[in-house]
Scaffold this motif. Structure first.
Motif, PDB file in Angstrom:
ATOM      1  N   LYS A  78      24.696  20.190  23.125  1.00 44.88           N
ATOM      2  CA  LYS A  78      26.279  20.283  22.638  1.00 44.88           C
ATOM      3  C   LYS A  78      26.500  21.615  22.148  1.00 44.88           C
ATOM      4  CE  LYS A  78      26.227  15.296  21.344  1.00 44.88           C
ATOM      5  NZ  LYS A  78      26.338  14.541  20.203  1.00 44.88           N
ATOM      6  N   LYS A  79      25.866  22.397  21.476  1.00 45.45           N
ATOM      7  CA  LYS A  79      26.628  23.600  21.095  1.00 45.45           C
ATOM      8  C   LYS A  79      26.698  24.473  22.237  1.00 45.45           C
ATOM      9  CE  LYS A  79      24.294  23.619  16.762  1.00 45.45           C
ATOM     10  NZ  LYS A  79      23.174  24.378  15.683  1.00 45.45           N
ATOM     11  N   THR A  80      25.528  24.528  23.127  1.00 43.66           N
ATOM     12  CA  THR A  80      25.837  24.997  24.490  1.00 43.66           C
ATOM     13  C   THR A  80      27.224  24.863  25.241  1.00 43.66           C
ATOM     14  OG1 THR A  80      23.258  25.349  24.619  1.00 43.66           O
ATOM     15  CG2 THR A  80      24.653  25.802  26.681  1.00 43.66           C
ATOM     16  N   LEU A  81      27.271  23.705  25.374  1.00 39.43           N
ATOM     17  CA  LEU A  81      28.493  23.122  26.222  1.00 39.43           C
ATOM     18  C   LEU A  81      29.686  23.377  25.596  1.00 39.43           C
ATOM     19  CD1 LEU A  81      29.709  21.145  28.392  1.00 39.43           C
ATOM     20  CD2 LEU A  81      29.549  19.377  26.919  1.00 39.43           C
ATOM     21  N   GLU A  82      29.850  23.574  24.179  1.00 39.88           N
ATOM     22  CA  GLU A  82      31.159  23.927  23.348  1.00 39.88           C
ATOM     23  C   GLU A  82      31.322  25.439  23.811  1.00 39.88           C
ATOM     24  OE1 GLU A  82      32.292  24.441  18.736  1.00 39.88           O
ATOM     25  OE2 GLU A  82      30.908  23.052  19.144  1.00 39.88           O
ATOM     26  N   ILE A  83      30.399  26.300  23.712  1.00 41.85           N
ATOM     27  CA  ILE A  83      30.518  27.835  23.981  1.00 41.85           C
ATOM     28  C   ILE A  83      30.851  28.058  25.319  1.00 41.85           C
ATOM     29  CG2 ILE A  83      29.458  29.816  23.821  1.00 41.85           C
ATOM     30  CD1 ILE A  83      27.649  29.008  21.422  1.00 41.85           C
ATOM     31  N   ARG A  84      30.235  27.313  26.287  1.00 42.80           N
ATOM     32  CA  ARG A  84      30.447  27.427  27.686  1.00 42.80           C
ATOM     33  C   ARG A  84      31.703  27.014  28.125  1.00 42.80           C
ATOM     34  NH1 ARG A  84      26.685  30.884  29.418  1.00 42.80           N
ATOM     35  NH2 ARG A  84      24.700  29.865  29.534  1.00 42.80           N
ATOM     36  N   ARG A  85      32.362  25.971  27.387  1.00 38.95           N
ATOM     37  CA  ARG A  85      33.751  25.427  27.830  1.00 38.95           C
ATOM     38  C   ARG A  85      34.676  26.678  27.102  1.00 38.95           C
ATOM     39  NH1 ARG A  85      33.333  19.023  26.504  1.00 38.95           N
ATOM     40  NH2 ARG A  85      32.901  18.710  29.006  1.00 38.95           N
ATOM     41  N   ASP A 101      27.502  26.218  35.425  1.00 41.70           N
ATOM     42  CA  ASP A 101      26.823  25.754  34.138  1.00 41.70           C
ATOM     43  C   ASP A 101      27.117  24.678  33.237  1.00 41.70           C
ATOM     44  OD1 ASP A 101      25.136  28.050  34.607  1.00 41.70           O
ATOM     45  OD2 ASP A 101      26.153  29.463  33.003  1.00 41.70           O
ATOM     46  N   ILE A 102      28.507  24.416  33.410  1.00 43.14           N
ATOM     47  CA  ILE A 102      28.864  23.333  32.718  1.00 43.14           C
ATOM     48  C   ILE A 102      28.444  22.016  33.186  1.00 43.14           C
ATOM     49  CG2 ILE A 102      31.028  22.272  31.853  1.00 43.14           C
ATOM     50  CD1 ILE A 102      32.413  25.046  31.760  1.00 43.14           C
ATOM     51  N   SER A 103      28.740  22.149  34.386  1.00 41.26           N
ATOM     52  CA  SER A 103      28.071  20.865  35.049  1.00 41.26           C
ATOM     53  C   SER A 103      26.612  20.750  34.898  1.00 41.26           C
ATOM     54  CB  SER A 103      28.130  20.955  36.680  1.00 41.26           C
ATOM     55  OG  SER A 103      27.437  19.911  37.150  1.00 41.26           O
ATOM     56  N   ASN A 104      25.760  21.585  34.845  1.00 40.49           N
ATOM     57  CA  ASN A 104      24.416  21.619  34.481  1.00 40.49           C
ATOM     58  C   ASN A 104      24.019  20.913  33.143  1.00 40.49           C
ATOM     59  OD1 ASN A 104      23.456  22.489  37.012  1.00 40.49           O
ATOM     60  ND2 ASN A 104      23.592  24.686  36.237  1.00 40.49           N
TER      61      ASN A 104
END
Length: 173
Positions: free
Chosen positions: A131-138, A147-150
């Motif tokens: 979730k932290k990864t997703l927040e930063i990637r977004r 990357d967001i899809s993965n």
């Protein structure tokens, strides 16, 4: 590898073993070994470079950060999750200081921690890191970046294992 070995050989004649120049050569050799799938050899080179970098530059330099990250990747590849976690956490701590919380490299480390935790059965910790990864990637990548899809796929797998599809839908709303 040929050029890294030539570089090392020349530097070996000109510099002391614990010089920053030799540590740079160890890093180059480590990267070459890693690229060739020789993870143990790469790790050995990173281990030789780290104390020299720390002695010459202190603990808050990007080269030290890169060495921590490279060592963590080696330990992940070797499935030595205890050591990988130790080096990933050191990497993350330095990234927050040097690069900031919302840097793409920081997101990569969160993602590696998520991978590590999912492989060690720590699913709650894994989902937190993803979730932290997703927040930063977004915030840092375009909306439809792969990357967001993965990352979404990793989070989806977690919820699928939990048979909690509604939680995944709520998160994406």
């Amino acid at each position: 590898m040929e050029y890294a070995l030539k570089n090392y050989s020349l530097r070996e004649q000109m510099f002391l073993e614990d010089s920053a120049e030799m540590a740079d050569s160890y890093m180059m050799l480590g990267k070459c070994h890693y690229a060739m799938g020789e993870v143990e050899e790469a790790l050995e080179m990173y281990r030789k470079a780290l104390p020299v970098f720390l002695r010459n530059y202190g603990g808050k330099e990007r080269i030290v950060l890169a060495t921590y990250s490279n060592m963590a990747s080696c330990y992940l590849d070797l499935s030595n999750f205890e050591e990988a976690e130790k080096w990933l956490l050191k990497t993350l701590e330095m990234q927050k200081l040097i690069l900031g919380e919302e840097h793409v490299e920081t997101a990569t480390t969160y993602h590696k921690l998520g991978f590590l935790y999912s492989n060690t059965g720590k699913m709650d910790e894994a989902i937190e890191q993803y979730k932290k990864t997703l927040e930063i990637r977004r915030k840092t990548l375009r909306k439809y970046h792969p990357d967001i899809s993965n990352i979404l796929a990793n989070i989806g797998r977690f919820y699928a294992q939990q048979d909690d599809y509604e939680a995944f839908k709520r998160e994406q709303a």
